[in-house]
Design a protein around this motif. Sequence first.
Motif, PDB file in Angstrom:
ATOM      1  N   ASP A  28       0.814  -1.218   0.000  1.00  0.00           N
ATOM      2  CA  ASP A  28       0.000   0.000   0.000  1.00  0.00           C
ATOM      3  C   ASP A  28       0.846   1.265   0.000  1.00  0.00           C
ATOM      4  O   ASP A  28       0.385   2.319  -0.447  1.00  0.00           O
ATOM      5  N   ALA A  29       2.076   1.177   0.497  1.00  0.00           N
ATOM      6  CA  ALA A  29       2.942   2.362   0.559  1.00  0.00           C
ATOM      7  C   ALA A  29       3.698   2.603  -0.742  1.00  0.00           C
ATOM      8  O   ALA A  29       4.359   3.629  -0.886  1.00  0.00           O
ATOM      9  N   LYS A  30       3.609   1.640  -1.705  1.00  0.00           N
ATOM     10  CA  LYS A  30       4.325   1.780  -2.979  1.00  0.00           C
ATOM     11  C   LYS A  30       3.315   2.004  -4.098  1.00  0.00           C
ATOM     12  O   LYS A  30       2.850   1.065  -4.748  1.00  0.00           O
ATOM     13  N   VAL A  31       2.971   3.249  -4.320  1.00  0.00           N
ATOM     14  CA  VAL A  31       1.984   3.593  -5.333  1.00  0.00           C
ATOM     15  C   VAL A  31       2.599   3.530  -6.721  1.00  0.00           C
ATOM     16  O   VAL A  31       3.743   3.947  -6.930  1.00  0.00           O
ATOM     17  N   ASP A  32       1.848   2.984  -7.651  1.00  0.00           N
ATOM     18  CA  ASP A  32       2.273   2.959  -9.054  1.00  0.00           C
ATOM     19  C   ASP A  32       2.045   4.363  -9.616  1.00  0.00           C
ATOM     20  O   ASP A  32       0.952   4.698 -10.070  1.00  0.00           O
ATOM     21  N   ILE A  33       3.080   5.184  -9.569  1.00  0.00           N
ATOM     22  CA  ILE A  33       2.935   6.593  -9.930  1.00  0.00           C
ATOM     23  C   ILE A  33       2.609   6.794 -11.408  1.00  0.00           C
ATOM     24  O   ILE A  33       1.708   7.586 -11.733  1.00  0.00           O
ATOM     25  N   PRO A  34       3.277   6.117 -12.344  1.00  0.00           N
ATOM     26  CA  PRO A  34       2.913   6.308 -13.757  1.00  0.00           C
ATOM     27  C   PRO A  34       1.441   5.983 -14.039  1.00  0.00           C
ATOM     28  O   PRO A  34       0.760   6.726 -14.759  1.00  0.00           O
ATOM     29  N   GLN A  35       0.942   4.873 -13.460  1.00  0.00           N
ATOM     30  CA  GLN A  35      -0.459   4.520 -13.685  1.00  0.00           C
ATOM     31  C   GLN A  35      -1.382   5.545 -13.031  1.00  0.00           C
ATOM     32  O   GLN A  35      -2.415   5.924 -13.596  1.00  0.00           O
ATOM     33  N   THR A  36      -1.008   6.010 -11.842  1.00  0.00           N
ATOM     34  CA  THR A  36      -1.813   7.023 -11.162  1.00  0.00           C
ATOM     35  C   THR A  36      -1.898   8.296 -11.995  1.00  0.00           C
ATOM     36  O   THR A  36      -2.981   8.894 -12.136  1.00  0.00           O
ATOM     37  N   GLN A  37      -0.804   8.701 -12.564  1.00  0.00           N
ATOM     38  CA  GLN A  37      -0.818   9.911 -13.382  1.00  0.00           C
ATOM     39  C   GLN A  37      -1.653   9.711 -14.644  1.00  0.00           C
ATOM     40  O   GLN A  37      -2.358  10.626 -15.071  1.00  0.00           O
ATOM     41  N   TYR A  57      -3.201   8.316   3.912  1.00  0.00           N
ATOM     42  CA  TYR A  57      -3.409   7.414   2.794  1.00  0.00           C
ATOM     43  C   TYR A  57      -2.072   6.965   2.181  1.00  0.00           C
ATOM     44  O   TYR A  57      -1.151   7.761   2.006  1.00  0.00           O
ATOM     45  N   HIS A  58      -2.007   5.688   1.880  1.00  0.00           N
ATOM     46  CA  HIS A  58      -0.835   5.091   1.227  1.00  0.00           C
ATOM     47  C   HIS A  58       0.467   5.420   1.974  1.00  0.00           C
ATOM     48  O   HIS A  58       1.446   5.879   1.388  1.00  0.00           O
ATOM     49  N   GLY A  59       0.453   5.149   3.273  1.00  0.00           N
ATOM     50  CA  GLY A  59       1.664   5.355   4.065  1.00  0.00           C
ATOM     51  C   GLY A  59       2.149   6.788   4.038  1.00  0.00           C
ATOM     52  O   GLY A  59       3.362   7.043   4.056  1.00  0.00           O
ATOM     53  N   GLU A  60       1.218   7.731   4.011  1.00  0.00           N
ATOM     54  CA  GLU A  60       1.494   9.176   3.996  1.00  0.00           C
ATOM     55  C   GLU A  60       2.151   9.637   2.693  1.00  0.00           C
ATOM     56  O   GLU A  60       2.823  10.664   2.657  1.00  0.00           O
ATOM     57  N   HIS A  61       1.889   8.920   1.595  1.00  0.00           N
ATOM     58  CA  HIS A  61       2.435   9.321   0.300  1.00  0.00           C
ATOM     59  C   HIS A  61       1.372   9.887  -0.641  1.00  0.00           C
ATOM     60  O   HIS A  61       1.703  10.485  -1.663  1.00  0.00           O
ATOM     61  N   SER A  62       0.113   9.683  -0.315  1.00  0.00           N
ATOM     62  CA  SER A  62      -0.960  10.066  -1.234  1.00  0.00           C
ATOM     63  C   SER A  62      -0.967  11.561  -1.528  1.00  0.00           C
ATOM     64  O   SER A  62      -1.154  11.975  -2.685  1.00  0.00           O
ATOM     65  N   GLU A  63      -0.769  12.389  -0.503  1.00  0.00           N
ATOM     66  CA  GLU A  63      -0.812  13.846  -0.709  1.00  0.00           C
ATOM     67  C   GLU A  63       0.251  14.293  -1.706  1.00  0.00           C
ATOM     68  O   GLU A  63      -0.030  15.072  -2.633  1.00  0.00           O
ATOM     69  N   GLU A  64       1.442  13.790  -1.533  1.00  0.00           N
ATOM     70  CA  GLU A  64       2.541  14.172  -2.424  1.00  0.00           C
ATOM     71  C   GLU A  64       2.285  13.703  -3.858  1.00  0.00           C
ATOM     72  O   GLU A  64       2.500  14.456  -4.824  1.00  0.00           O
ATOM     73  N   ILE A  65       1.804  12.468  -3.990  1.00  0.00           N
ATOM     74  CA  ILE A  65       1.573  11.900  -5.315  1.00  0.00           C
ATOM     75  C   ILE A  65       0.445  12.629  -6.031  1.00  0.00           C
ATOM     76  O   ILE A  65       0.550  12.955  -7.230  1.00  0.00           O
ATOM     77  N   MET A  66      -0.624  12.923  -5.318  1.00  0.00           N
ATOM     78  CA  MET A  66      -1.735  13.625  -5.951  1.00  0.00           C
ATOM     79  C   MET A  66      -1.357  15.068  -6.284  1.00  0.00           C
ATOM     80  O   MET A  66      -1.761  15.605  -7.325  1.00  0.00           O
ATOM     81  N   GLY A  67      -0.588  15.690  -5.404  1.00  0.00           N
ATOM     82  CA  GLY A  67      -0.141  17.044  -5.687  1.00  0.00           C
ATOM     83  C   GLY A  67       0.694  17.096  -6.953  1.00  0.00           C
ATOM     84  O   GLY A  67       0.518  17.983  -7.806  1.00  0.00           O
ATOM     85  N   GLU A  68       1.595  16.113  -7.094  1.00  0.00           N
ATOM     86  CA  GLU A  68       2.446  16.069  -8.271  1.00  0.00           C
ATOM     87  C   GLU A  68       1.634  15.840  -9.542  1.00  0.00           C
ATOM     88  O   GLU A  68       1.885  16.459 -10.595  1.00  0.00           O
ATOM     89  N   ALA A  69       0.638  14.965  -9.460  1.00  0.00           N
ATOM     90  CA  ALA A  69      -0.181  14.663 -10.632  1.00  0.00           C
ATOM     91  C   ALA A  69      -1.044  15.853 -11.039  1.00  0.00           C
ATOM     92  O   ALA A  69      -1.218  16.135 -12.229  1.00  0.00           O
ATOM     93  N   LEU A  70      -1.573  16.579 -10.050  1.00  0.00           N
ATOM     94  CA  LEU A  70      -2.490  17.676 -10.350  1.00  0.00           C
ATOM     95  C   LEU A  70      -1.783  18.970 -10.714  1.00  0.00           C
ATOM     96  O   LEU A  70      -2.338  19.795 -11.450  1.00  0.00           O
ATOM     97  N   ARG A  71      -0.586  19.167 -10.222  1.00  0.00           N
ATOM     98  CA  ARG A  71       0.127  20.422 -10.513  1.00  0.00           C
ATOM     99  C   ARG A  71       0.470  20.575 -11.991  1.00  0.00           C
ATOM    100  O   ARG A  71       0.855  21.662 -12.433  1.00  0.00           O
ATOM    101  N   ARG A  72       0.308  19.524 -12.756  1.00  0.00           N
ATOM    102  CA  ARG A  72       0.550  19.613 -14.197  1.00  0.00           C
ATOM    103  C   ARG A  72      -0.600  20.322 -14.915  1.00  0.00           C
ATOM    104  O   ARG A  72      -0.524  20.565 -16.116  1.00  0.00           O
ATOM    105  N   TYR A  73      -1.645  20.641 -14.161  1.00  0.00           N
ATOM    106  CA  TYR A  73      -2.824  21.279 -14.732  1.00  0.00           C
ATOM    107  C   TYR A  73      -3.016  22.663 -14.123  1.00  0.00           C
ATOM    108  O   TYR A  73      -2.542  22.937 -13.004  1.00  0.00           O
TER     109      TYR A  73
END
Length: 382
Positions: A28-37, A57-73
């Motif tokens: 759960d702590a290792k999110v598939d970042i390419p697929q998420t994006q 969420y996701h071992g406290e990684h969800s915020e960072e991952i979602m921020g990175e994915a959304l900041r492209r917009y």
Amino acid sequence: MQYREFKGLKLSQLGFGAMRLPVIDGDDAKVDIPQTQRMVDYAMEHGINYYDTAWGYHGEHSEEIMGEALRRYPRDSYYLADKFPGYDLANMPKVKEIFETQLERTGLEYFDFYLLHNVCEMNIVQYLDPQYGIMEHLLAQKKAGRIKHLGFSCHGELPVLKRFLEAHGEDMEYCQLQLNYLDWEFQHGKEKVELLAEYGIPVWVMEPLRGGKLAKLSEAQEQMLKQLRPQEAIPAWAFRFLQSLPEVKVILSGMSNEEQLHANVATFEEDLPLDEHEMNVLMNVAAQMADEKSVPCTACHYCMDHCPQGLDIPHLIELYNEHTLTTKAGLFGFIAPMALAAIPEDKQPSACLHCGSCEKVCPQQIHISEVMEDFVKVLGGE
């Protein structure tokens, strides 16, 4: 994509929940970042504009991952929700530092939506305790424009929801509830929605499929629904139920792969609320599902008059039913343990003396002592 209006905003009915992102090797702590994006890209392309993350969420990684994915917009093309993690009582004195860390993790200057996370029996006293300054700080952040809309999520039972609203209802703009056609009666979802309506507070939905339980029914139950809407996928019935509730604005779904995302997006291309007959059939399905796993307590309270320990047996059985229904579906049950954490030790299931006094007066002839014993075993096994 279907939308609902909230204070001048047009919010996608389908919200992108970031608690069940795709992971690598089941970790759960290792999110598939390419697929998420890719999933975020697809969601954005198909009109989803509401995204929901949280501290743990996701071992406290969800915020960072979602921020990175959304900041492209462009910042005005999406709405991001985050939450103060009051589910952990150790966090109560840390509202200031946690809020700043969340902004740093997401790389954003403000949150469109922010919630007090998981108001329940376990933390209601702390949430209402002014010494922690939680509400004071969050209202100050809202005044400063770093929170656009403030709300709360609630897994607690109806009395907890009432208590919180009496204290802070005037400051809350929305409430996130576990709501689906199974919990409409089973967890008093209907009463919770009605109570929120009295305060003029709209509903955001979490667990619309109850962790996937409502995605696949028994063959007989599926046939009942197929006779009414032959082309409707079984999971879509859960969403159509929620589309039938005018109080609901956003329906969050934690989609763990691209296939689930594509299916949900297709469902929300239309707004197809249920008619009265369809609603009655669906409630019948829900009643069948609840009865399959439930102890048939009617809460007559005869047992309580004969319990030497003074246990609130109907309430404990209600928690037992919720827990067994959840865990037997292969899901992690946390609502009952949270509620029990607020009950004194001498009033817990483990305090049952197995004397049988309650069973002698039970109109339903429930083997109450066996239920209490099993409840202790189930909780101990976790």
